[in-house]
Write a protein that holds these residues in place. Structure first.
Motif: not given
Lengths: 311, 288, 367
Positions: C80-99
């Protein structure tokens, strides 16, 4: 848990000796563009230097002889070459100063906020989008002896009795080609000047207003100093590019009438068209050498900027 | 002081109107003129004659016609030239985007020995005047049979477009935060996958701007096309302008029509993507 | 067994050693916090565990395997990064599914895991949003969700709460604690905020200038700091350090302060420890602000009383921070609001010497 730092109870894994692992991936990534540019830029340049020391001709390429510096000594005595230096400078100065004179007011104008500014700015860019060859044709058309709109207007407004064959006159043809290039190049200059103007914080002007400064003195003491570096840089770059330019001049005049429009670059090009590629290369190499000295400033500045930005 | 303010505002509005009109006239006037010429029937071009006979300049034709456009395709192999321009410009765009993206990614995201030398080398290659390249490219192309081929032209045009788009993409990639890369690596991506799945999708505006600018640069280029091609099979549109300028075919309307059609695609691209393209241009000083 | 071992781990940038030989063992399912000031090397150490930073020397083992040369994706970790590093072009679900997608997991299973994590973190109705439509706290939770679904051997947190405002930080701290109750995985947590470390961690590693100063439980670090640095770092407001001398007086040891000249009897239980320092006058007395109190009547055993003039008072509601000068140093004390402290007025205070620490400035260690 104790505060003892020594590790205990870890499996007996071999302590690997740290050796620097060379990551090849970045090299693989820069290879395509590196090789491409080496093939189409570096290698030809080396070829050009070699050719400049031969008497090569396109007609009998295989029988080119190495002649050392003969081409270069020939240059020193070649009137066209020597005049070419002057003509190149003349061309550079004419184009760049006219561009600046027109682009600066345009940039200042577009810096103001008004409705429809986006539209005007887009329209302003149009000349730069037009293929230079088309621009050349355009201006030839406008200044045509028979059908040129310029002639027609001048006659209608009584300035002239009959139209002039502009392109046949050395002085006129020079200025017409200059006009064409200026028309083509002003948008870029205006765009970059505009960008520079927009980096000036509004507070500076506001503070000057409060202090009672007139518009003119605001311009002189705030605007000019801020954009002067950009202007100087732009002028340097444009002069380098103009010295190198061939397209428009060639399409419109092929260097004539006579040798009027034979800038150094055009001279090299027309020599190439006459198959004297050894000599043409020599001239090109000399021209490039001079230009690269000035370009070095640009390269150094750009390299520093990019390295700072990406570290 | 309402009236004073209103007067000041009116004066400003007048300035704006005058300024806009001037800019518009200056920028669009010549093209408007050529458009009119293209729809005017049968104007013969005759540059090379110093003496003049009937002036037949019409500001608006009494019978506008599209005949010139039709004639354009018959008198010169215009369609072929158009096709060539399209193929070469598109090919160059694709090639440039690929090599520039890979190179920019390597440069921005990796520390490696020779990194700054690479940058300097690219910049030097970018600033080598094309004058000096003309002869050797001609010779090299002939030797390798790249003369008169689409592929050859695509490669040659890359001298201008590749370094420019490289700089553009370096600029763009460096604005993407590094920890996105790292998060993706932790999530299981190899470094190439990071490029493909994270960096490139997020760089779409930059890629579009770069690609289109490369396209426009190539479409508009005269020099290499003129020099490195000799058959109509490969020649591009700007080369025709030279032919028109020499007065053949001797009908102005056709030349005008040709000029306009040559400009139309890039004008359209520009109109559709103005903002992106203008910021791309301003960002990296473009080669004239 | 997801144990993490660091063996003599070193990180060099050029000639500068940023991490100078760290030895650390983190037990399976243990929550360890790395704390220290900026530049102490804690983030670098974490990144070396993650594989995002190359190790100059030494080894790292996860679950018994030497992962020193492994890429992050092969270490079975989540971060878990300090700046969260969430992928801006993906939805929350896609962010979580990516790995999980990168592991070629079946879609059904991915969805199950994502839904479960979303439920634990209370972000179920955010699943179709993009990161830019989320608040800071929500983004933080999505970042944690992305880590949870991977069910890794080790969680790595890199100052995850630093970008949040004070109130949100406290809230999220509780969330993390609650999460820990539900998901027990080996965790390494980097922060510069020692309160976070004290409240969340099983054990804390205090780092300074690339080295480990001390490892211990929150209790140990608070009550038994081993170095001056740790003593001053743990505890807020930080411990007071007062120049002092120790003298043998008969069979008792006395603590002497100058300016004003004070002498206190050192409590008997400390005699053995400090006996060897008798005669030295270059020592530092360490006493925490909470170990001062308002004196009333006779001094209690182990306490020393003195009178001083209050410079500044900072009432914070439940208590008042009081500043005064002793032995040329500014001292902070935490007193109840009823203590009667007033700026500029004298006050009689007591110091609880059973909680005292003595630091030898020469070695920097707490005796």
């Amino acid at each position: 848990m104790t505060t003892d730092i020594a590790d205990t109870g870890t499996p007996a894994a071999i302590r690997t000796k740290r050796r620097k692992r060379l990551d090849l991936l970045p090299y693989a990534l820069i290879a395509p563009i590196g090789l491409l540019l080496a093939a189409i830029t570096v290698y030809p340049t080396i070829q050009a230097i070699y050719l400049s020391m031969t008497d090569a001709s396109l007609l009998r390429l295989a029988r080119a002889k190495f002649v050392g510096l003969l081409n270069f000594t020939r240059m020193m005595g070649d009137q066209v070459f020597l005049d070419g230096l002057w003509r190149t400078l003349r061309w550079d100065f004419a184009v760049v100063s006219l561009e600046l004179c027109i682009a600066l007011p345009i940039a200042l104008f577009l810096n103001m906020n008004f409705r429809g500014r986006g539209f005007v700015r887009a329209a302003m860019m149009v000349p730069y989008i037009t293929p230079p060859a088309v621009v050349g044709l355009l201006f030839l058309f406008m200044f045509d002896g028979n059908f040129g709109v310029v002639n027609d207007l001048l006659v209608r407004f009584g300035v002239l009795d009959r139209g002039i064959a502009w392109m046949s006159d050395p002085v006129a043809s020079f200025w017409i080609v200059v006009s064409a290039m200026v028309w083509y190049g002003t948008p870029l200059m205006a765009l970059i000047l505009l960008a520079a103007l927009q980096t000036i914080p509004a507070e500076l002007y506001e503070a000057a207003e409060v202090d009672g400064a007139s518009r003119w003195s605001q311009f002189r003491s705030i605007t000019i100093p801020h954009i002067l570096p950009s202007i100087l840089f732009l002028v340097l770059l444009r002069m380098i590019w103009m010295s190198n330019h061939i397209d428009m001049i060639f399409v419109m005049t092929a260097g004539g009438p006579g040798f009027t429009n034979h800038t150094e670059a055009i001279y090299s090009f027309s020599l190439t068209n006459q198959f004297q590629i050894g000599y043409a290369s020599a001239i090109a190499v000399v021209l490039a050498g001079i230009l690269m000295v000035f370009s070095a400033l640009y390269v150094r500045h750009l390299a520093r900027t990019v390295l700072a930005q990406t570290s | 002081m309402n009236t004073a303010k209103r007067r000041a505002r009116r004066i400003r509005a007048i300035w704006v109107a005058v300024g806009s009109a001037a800019v518009l006239l200056y920028s669009l006037g010549p093209l408007l003129w050529i458009f009119i010429a293209s729809i005017t029937p049968e104007l013969k071009a005759d540059f090379n004659q110093a003496w003049l006979s009937n002036r037949q300049v019409t500001y608006f034709p009494s019978e506008p016609t599209l005949a010139n456009y039709g004639a354009l395709f018959e008198t010169v192999p215009f369609a072929t030239y158009f096709r060539n321009s399209s193929i070469i410009a598109t090919g160059n765009m694709v090639l440039t985007l690929v090599v520039a993206s890979l190179g920019a990614y390597g440069f921005v995201r990796f520390r490696f020995f020779g990194r700054s030398s690479f940058l300097v080398a690219m910049l030097v290659a970018y600033t080598i005047p094309s004058v000096v390249l003309l002869v050797p490219l001609l010779v090299i192309f002939r030797t390798y049979g790249l003369n008169n081929t689409h592929l050859g032209m695509i490669l040659a045009e890359a001298t201008h477009s590749a370094p420019f788009v490289l700089l553009l993409m370096i600029n763009y990639f460096s604005t993407l935060p590094r920890d996105l890369d790292e998060a993706a690596q932790v999530d299981g991506c190899s470094r190439l996958k990071v490029l493909w799945r994270i960096i490139l999708p997020l760089s779409l505006p930059g890629l579009v701007a770069g690609g289109l600018l490369a396209f426009i640069m190539t479409w508009n280029n005269f020099l290499f096309a003129f020099l490195l091609t000799s058959t109509a099979e490969v020649k591009t549109l700007p080369v025709i302008m030279r032919q028109f300028a020499l007065g053949e075919p001797a009908v102005w309307g056709i030349s005008a029509a040709g000029a306009l059609v040559s400009t139309l695609p890039v004008a359209l691209i520009f109109l559709l993507f103005q903002r992106m393209l203008m910021s791309g241009l301003a960002a990296g000083a473009v080669k004239g | 067994m997801a144990q993490v071992n660091l063996r003599k781990v070193v990180k060099r940038f050029g000639d500068v050693e940023v991490v100078r030989g760290i030895d650390l063992t983190i037990a399976d399912k243990e929550f360890v916090a790395l704390v220290g000031p900026s530049g102490c090397g804690k983030s670098t150490t974490l990144r070396m565990i993650a594989g995002l930073e190359e190790i100059s020397d030494g080894d790292i083992l996860i679950d018994g395997k030497v992962v020193t040369d492994f890429a992050p994706k092969d270490r079975d970790i989540a971060m878990v990064f300090q700046s969260y590093a969430l992928y801006p072009h993906m939805t929350v679900r896609e962010n979580m599914s990516f790995g999980l997608k990168q592991q070629r997991m079946a879609k059904a299973e991915i969805d199950t895991r994502v839904d479960e994590a979303a439920r634990i973190l209370n972000i179920e109705d955010l699943l179709d949003r993009k990161p830019k439509a989320l608040s800071g706290g929500q983004r933080q939770r999505v970042a944690m969700g992305r880590a949870i679904v991977r069910q890794p051997k080790v969680f790595l947190f890199d100052e995850p709460l630093s970008n949040l405002d004070a109130q949100l930080r406290v809230q999220m701290r509780t969330e993390i604690k609650r999460l820990r109750q539900k998901v027990r995985t080996t965790t390494v947590y980097v922060t510069h905020d020692q309160v976070e470390a004290l409240t969340l961690a099983d054990r804390i590693v205090v780092m300074n200038k690339g080295r480990i100063e001390q490892i211990g439980t929150p209790h140990e670090l608070y009550h038994e700091p081993q170095t001056r640095f740790v003593a001053g770092f743990i505890g807020s407001p930080s411990m007071n350090f007062i120049p002092a001398a120790i003298e043998q007086r008969g069979d008792k040891l006395a603590l002497l302060l100058k300016d004003p000249d004070l002498s206190f009897e050192i409590p008997a239980e400390r005699h053995n420890r400090y006996a060897g320092l008798a005669g030295r006058s270059d020592l530092l007395l360490g006493l925490r602000p909470e170990h001062f109190s308002a004196a009333a009547g006779e001094p209690r055993p182990g306490h020393g009383q003195f009178e001083t003039r209050i410079d500044i008072t900072e009432p914070v509601g439940i208590e008042t921070f009081v500043y005064f000068v002793l032995a040329g140093t500014e001292i902070c004390a935490r007193l109840p609001p009823t203590a009667g402290a007033q700026e500029g007025k004298p006050l009689r205070l007591a110091a609880d010497l059973t909680q005292m620490h003595v630091i030898d400035p020469v070695t920097g260690l707490v005796v």
